[in-house]
Design an enzyme around this catalytic site. Structure first.
Site, PDB file in Angstrom:
ATOM      1  NE  ARG A  33     -15.355  20.451  14.536  1.00  0.00           N
ATOM      2  CZ  ARG A  33     -16.667  20.187  14.708  1.00  0.00           C
ATOM      3  NH1 ARG A  33     -17.428  19.877  13.679  1.00  0.00           N
ATOM      4  NH2 ARG A  33     -17.188  20.255  15.911  1.00  0.00           N
ATOM      5  CE1 TYR A  45       5.539  14.088   0.208  1.00  0.00           C
ATOM      6  CE2 TYR A  45       3.547  13.249   1.230  1.00  0.00           C
ATOM      7  CZ  TYR A  45       4.711  13.984   1.306  1.00  0.00           C
ATOM      8  OH  TYR A  45       5.046  14.599   2.474  1.00  0.00           O
ATOM      9  CG  ASP A  82      -0.432  15.400  -5.005  1.00  0.00           C
ATOM     10  OD1 ASP A  82      -0.182  16.617  -5.157  1.00  0.00           O
ATOM     11  OD2 ASP A  82      -0.025  14.738  -4.038  1.00  0.00           O
ATOM     12  CE  LYS A 106       5.214  19.719   0.822  1.00  0.00           C
ATOM     13  NZ  LYS A 106       4.763  18.476   0.216  1.00  0.00           N
TER      14      LYS A 106
HETATM   15  C1  LIG Z   1       4.003  17.389   0.703  1.00  0.00           C
HETATM   16  C2  LIG Z   1       3.164  16.616  -0.239  1.00  0.00           C
HETATM   17  C3  LIG Z   1       1.987  15.991   0.185  1.00  0.00           C
HETATM   18  C4  LIG Z   1       1.535  16.009   1.638  1.00  0.00           C
HETATM   19  O1  LIG Z   1       1.206  17.280   2.068  1.00  0.00           O
HETATM   20  P1  LIG Z   1       1.412  17.815   3.589  1.00  0.00           P
HETATM   21  O2  LIG Z   1       0.957  19.223   3.483  1.00  0.00           O
HETATM   22  O3  LIG Z   1       2.843  17.642   3.947  1.00  0.00           O
HETATM   23  O4  LIG Z   1       0.524  16.979   4.452  1.00  0.00           O
HETATM   24  C5  LIG Z   1       1.238  15.316  -0.760  1.00  0.00           C
HETATM   25  N1  LIG Z   1       1.641  15.240  -2.054  1.00  0.00           N
HETATM   26  C6  LIG Z   1       2.767  15.811  -2.492  1.00  0.00           C
HETATM   27  C7  LIG Z   1       3.145  15.705  -3.926  1.00  0.00           C
HETATM   28  C8  LIG Z   1       3.565  16.528  -1.606  1.00  0.00           C
HETATM   29  O5  LIG Z   1       4.711  17.065  -2.037  1.00  0.00           O
END
Ligand SMILES: *Cc1c(COP(=O)(O)O)cnc(C)c1O
Length: 378
Positions: free
Chosen positions: A48, A101, A173, A198
């Site tokens: 962990r 988001y 982000d 993504k």
């Molecule tokens: C998908 C996404 C998130 C969240 O991420 P997860 O891996 O689904 O928890 C945060 N910000 C953006 C811009 C995203 O597209």
């Protein structure tokens, strides 16, 4: 520093010194032998806290974002949760984008608000609005650029200056742009957040998140929570993400090529009332995007004549574009933000237009994508 594609393939991924394995192994061990109490061989004790496959991923992520420290998490939301707890205390305030988001907004509005952390949502292409939203207790300015799903652009360097004027931190982000297209730390941001689910993973087969920063004190708090709260990725998840990252540069070029073709086709279609893509000279944020991004990404949003029902009908008719949430994989996806990814914003300031469709343009043959979307539009 070596070029981006070289770092993606090699950073943190030297051949294994013991076996010669060229690819970082999936270290599945949960615990590591000690040569006498406290005698750790390579710093590993319990998985962990740290795991060699995860370390390779974290080193690579830091190298791609041109940052000192990378930390990987079980999801983008886990990374978001840790960052909020590392930077904010009850009584603090955050400024978030008014088209954040959906999951980020939900966590801040439905969870952190009840723990005494307030937020103000503003459009971040309007710097005066961001300045006006700053309070003495603002700790964090949260930035997404391009935003999801409206593809608004924020000026990262200018936002960093606004945040720093108020002794707040700027988090970007960078999920949509990826470090291939944009490196926020080099523009003054304090921390970069990713949903590696993504583009970084890129194959829609693993969930993950990351935080990258140059701020060693912040990284220490992030590492404390990463271990202390434990929302870590398993070694197989870390390995899959690393494997995806190796092709990020070539995938992003193709995502951008295909998105440009799709944008041109949509713009020429009668049923389409508007196309949102930061690469368009007519896009409000185009100049800033051109200044801070290498190219303009693989996400395209557009509105159709006829409201929600027309938009839902288009989503139901595509065959190559798969109807699904998420984005950034090799396959093209289509979705209706109002009913799918952004359903939780209904009735709030962050509600998205009902006739809006979002595409995650994949890396298939452009001709097939154009055929598909034009057929679906009728
Ligand atoms: C998908 C996404 C998130 C969240 O991420 P997860 O891996 O689904 O928890 C945060 N910000 C953006 C811009 C995203 O597209």
């Amino acid at each position: 520093m070596t070029g981006f594609a070289t770092r993606a393939i090699h950073a943190g991924q030297d051949p294994d010194p013991h076996t010669g394995s060229v690819i970082v192994p999936i270290h599945s061990s949960s615990t590591f032998v000690q040569d006498g109490v406290g005698g750790l061989r390579e710093g590993y004790e319990y998985a962990r806290t740290a795991n060699p496959t995860r370390t390779a991923l974290e080193t690579c992520l830091a190298a791609l974002e041109v940052g000192l420290h990378g930390r990987a998490f079980a999801s983008g939301m886990a990374a978001t949760d840790v960052l909020l707890r590392a930077t904010c205390r009850p009584g603090d305030h955050i400024v978030i984008p008014d088209d954040a988001y959906g999951g980020t907004f939900r966590l801040i509005d439905k969870v952190f608000r009840h723990w005494g952390i307030e937020h103000t949502a503003v459009g971040q292409s309007d710097l005066d609005a961001v300045r006006a939203a700053m309070r003495p207790n603002t700790r964090l300015v949260w930035c997404e650029t391009p935003t999801n799903p409206l593809l608004n652009i924020a000026d990262i360097a200018a936002l960093a200056a606004v945040a720093h004027d108020s002794d707040a931190r700027l988090v970007v982000d960078n999920t949509f742009a990826t470090p291939y297209l944009q490196t926020p730390l080099t523009l003054g941001a304090d921390v970069v957040l990713h949903s590696t689910t993504k583009y970084l993973g890129g194959h829609s087969d693993v969930i993950g998140g990351a935080l990258i920063t140059d701020d060693s004190e912040l990284d220490e708090q992030v590492a404390f929570l990463q271990n202390g709260a434990g929302a870590v990725p398993g070694p197989f998840d870390a390995w899959l993400t690393l494997r995806g990252i190796k092709t990020l540069a070539v995938r992003m070029e193709r995502h951008c090529d295909n998105a440009e073709r799709v944008v041109a086709a949509l713009q020429a279609h009668q049923a389409v009332t508007s196309v949102r893509y930061p690469g368009l000279a007519t896009h409000r944020g185009h100049e800033i995007a051109a200044k801070q991004m290498r190219r303009f990404g693989g996400i395209v949003s557009f509105s159709v004549e006829g409201g929600a029902s027309a938009a839902l009908a288009v989503c139901a008719r595509t065959r190559v574009f798969t109807l699904a949430e998420s984005l950034g994989g090799v396959e093209s996806l289509i979705e209706h933000p109002g009913r799918m990814t952004h359903a939780s914003t209904a009735g709030t300031q962050l509600e998205v237009p009902a006739n809006l469709i979002r595409l995650s343009v994949g890396i298939e043959d452009a001709e097939d994508l154009l055929d598909d979307i034009l057929t679906a539009l009728g």
